[in-house]
Design a protein around this motif. Sequence first.
Motif, mmCIF file in Angstrom:
data_model
loop_
_atom_site.group_PDB
_atom_site.id
_atom_site.type_symbol
_atom_site.label_atom_id
_atom_site.label_comp_id
_atom_site.label_asym_id
_atom_site.label_seq_id
_atom_site.Cartn_x
_atom_site.Cartn_y
_atom_site.Cartn_z
ATOM 1 N N ASP A 67 57.161 48.822 7.160
ATOM 2 C CA ASP A 67 56.718 50.162 6.772
ATOM 3 C C ASP A 67 57.913 51.064 6.486
ATOM 4 O OD1 ASP A 67 53.978 49.680 7.009
ATOM 5 O OD2 ASP A 67 53.961 50.193 9.138
ATOM 6 N N LEU A 68 58.906 51.006 7.350
ATOM 7 C CA LEU A 68 60.082 51.855 7.179
ATOM 8 C C LEU A 68 60.891 51.439 5.959
ATOM 9 C CD1 LEU A 68 61.172 52.213 10.915
ATOM 10 C CD2 LEU A 68 59.751 53.766 9.551
ATOM 11 N N ARG A 69 60.951 50.131 5.700
ATOM 12 C CA ARG A 69 61.654 49.667 4.494
ATOM 13 C C ARG A 69 60.959 50.171 3.228
ATOM 14 N NH1 ARG A 69 62.720 44.856 7.640
ATOM 15 N NH2 ARG A 69 60.734 43.920 6.992
ATOM 16 N N ARG A 70 59.639 50.114 3.217
ATOM 17 C CA ARG A 70 58.904 50.569 2.035
ATOM 18 C C ARG A 70 59.059 52.071 1.843
ATOM 19 N NH1 ARG A 70 54.775 46.935 0.162
ATOM 20 N NH2 ARG A 70 53.237 48.619 -0.118
ATOM 21 N N LEU A 71 58.979 52.821 2.925
ATOM 22 C CA LEU A 71 59.156 54.265 2.815
ATOM 23 C C LEU A 71 60.566 54.616 2.353
ATOM 24 C CD1 LEU A 71 57.269 55.717 5.908
ATOM 25 C CD2 LEU A 71 56.911 56.367 3.518
ATOM 26 N N THR A 72 61.550 53.888 2.869
ATOM 27 C CA THR A 72 62.931 54.124 2.434
ATOM 28 C C THR A 72 63.082 53.867 0.940
ATOM 29 O OG1 THR A 72 63.810 53.538 4.625
ATOM 30 C CG2 THR A 72 65.323 53.405 2.747
ATOM 31 N N ALA A 73 62.475 52.770 0.469
ATOM 32 C CA ALA A 73 62.562 52.445 -0.955
ATOM 33 C C ALA A 73 61.896 53.523 -1.811
ATOM 34 C CB ALA A 73 61.907 51.085 -1.214
ATOM 35 N N VAL A 74 60.751 54.006 -1.363
ATOM 36 C CA VAL A 74 60.042 55.046 -2.113
ATOM 37 C C VAL A 74 60.857 56.330 -2.153
ATOM 38 C CG1 VAL A 74 58.020 56.565 -2.063
ATOM 39 C CG2 VAL A 74 57.738 54.110 -1.742
ATOM 40 N N ARG A 75 61.382 56.728 -1.001
ATOM 41 C CA ARG A 75 62.130 57.983 -0.964
ATOM 42 C C ARG A 75 63.410 57.885 -1.795
ATOM 43 N NH1 ARG A 75 60.458 62.409 -1.225
ATOM 44 N NH2 ARG A 75 59.505 62.793 0.795
ATOM 45 N N GLU A 76 64.102 56.759 -1.729
ATOM 46 C CA GLU A 76 65.314 56.594 -2.536
ATOM 47 C C GLU A 76 64.985 56.565 -4.019
ATOM 48 O OE1 GLU A 76 67.136 53.066 -1.060
ATOM 49 O OE2 GLU A 76 68.058 54.070 0.671
ATOM 50 N N HIS A 77 63.842 55.980 -4.370
ATOM 51 C CA HIS A 77 63.451 55.877 -5.773
ATOM 52 C C HIS A 77 63.027 57.237 -6.336
ATOM 53 C CE1 HIS A 77 61.805 54.040 -9.401
ATOM 54 N NE2 HIS A 77 60.663 54.662 -9.191
ATOM 55 N N LEU A 78 62.308 58.005 -5.545
ATOM 56 C CA LEU A 78 61.744 59.260 -6.044
ATOM 57 C C LEU A 78 62.634 60.465 -5.790
ATOM 58 C CD1 LEU A 78 57.995 58.858 -4.952
ATOM 59 C CD2 LEU A 78 59.031 58.304 -7.154
ATOM 60 N N GLY A 79 63.535 60.354 -4.821
ATOM 61 C CA GLY A 79 64.340 61.506 -4.451
ATOM 62 C C GLY A 79 63.660 62.326 -3.370
ATOM 63 N N ASP A 80 64.355 63.355 -2.910
ATOM 64 C CA ASP A 80 63.859 64.139 -1.776
ATOM 65 C C ASP A 80 62.843 65.203 -2.157
ATOM 66 O OD1 ASP A 80 65.500 62.720 -0.056
ATOM 67 O OD2 ASP A 80 67.176 64.147 -0.244
ATOM 68 N N GLU A 81 62.723 65.520 -3.448
ATOM 69 C CA GLU A 81 61.895 66.648 -3.840
ATOM 70 C C GLU A 81 60.436 66.265 -4.104
ATOM 71 O OE1 GLU A 81 63.119 69.666 -3.618
ATOM 72 O OE2 GLU A 81 64.958 68.655 -2.965
ATOM 73 N N VAL A 82 60.169 64.985 -4.364
ATOM 74 C CA VAL A 82 58.790 64.569 -4.659
ATOM 75 C C VAL A 82 57.989 64.504 -3.365
ATOM 76 C CG1 VAL A 82 57.342 62.692 -5.518
ATOM 77 C CG2 VAL A 82 59.467 63.284 -6.704
#
Length: 398
Positions: A206-221
């Motif tokens: 779960d944490l790996r997937r969330l990390t990937a999403v946040r890195e992909h989208l950036g902090d503002e999305v």
Amino acid sequence: MNSTRPTPRTPRSASRTGGTDGPAADRIRWIRLSSVGLPLRTPVSDAKVLTGRQRPMTEVALLFAEIATEDGHEGVGFSYSKRAGGPGQFAHARELAPDLIGEDPSDIGRLWTKLVWSGASVGRSGLATQAVAAFDTALWDLKARRAGLPLAKLLGAHRDSVRCYNTSGGFLHTPVGELLENASASLEDGVGGIKIKVGHPDRKEDLRRLTAVREHLGDEVPVMADANQQWDRPTALRMGRAMEEFGLVWLEEPLDAYDASGHAALAATLDTPVATGEMLVSVAEHRELIRASAADVLQPDAPRIGGITQFLKLAGLAELEHLQLAPHFAMEIHLHLAAAYPHEPWVEHFDWLQPLFEERPSISGGRMHVPDRPGLGITLSEQARAWTREEYETGGRP
């Protein structure tokens, strides 16, 4: 497909001659119910599947109610079930439908009570009121169409558009690469936020997937995470703390839907807002969440709690507590209800139901726009007719 056409009832004489209902009151003349099976392109899995509590979801069962009056006014509403329950909703609605023939369609609150008490021996929540929700929504749609207004305007809109986030691209069965592609596609289509499912047996995943999403989208999305009720209290607390770094808009259903005290403890402990409520099936159950301060974000589902009439009661309670509102699923209905809520809400974007309607929602700049068409602004498609498994009609069509 089975279609039954009983002999039309004769409306009461007061309907055209005055009396207690007022002069020349309109009357419900015809109702058609349709049981529709909507197939999903890919079987869908969330944490409930991985824990063995449910099987993958392959379709959504829809109950449509179409209502017409003597004066030629029409409305359409729907309820739904995922996995089991669709045939039961249709069967219950079929028993109730004749009780509406000859009634004044404007008396929506009274008719909701009448229908609920008609089936009170099987309860006043759950499947029974979910069947009533289809009628109730159709009556509100009819009322707004007759007034020539979008439903949001009839209710008293606070805004012409609502923030929206996508869920349908972020299920647990979706590989990380595809999840990121889906998120980008949603943002390109104008959606404002992305929700992903969590609840893997390996919580590090779960944490790996969330990390990937946040890195992909950036902090503002805006990003949300949904555990679908699959954690116990210690796990929810640990995971909630571990997820604080992602700046989530909310953490959804970390605990069993009926664990109000557990959700309240999390909401008091975590910086991340706690969201819940989609699985509850009555206003009374949501009231317990509110009393316990168990949700920062309340997520009612109008079809599940009995329709628009009940949703409006719940929205009033939520407003008094200054709660955020993010209605679950059924964006075709919830867009209007969210637009009429005083505090800025969210609407959940799913593209699953779109083949059922001729129209498509207008989305841009992170917001879903209220249509300018009267009522809900939806028309059943030929595809919806093709997926119809059973029909029932009562009364005589004008």
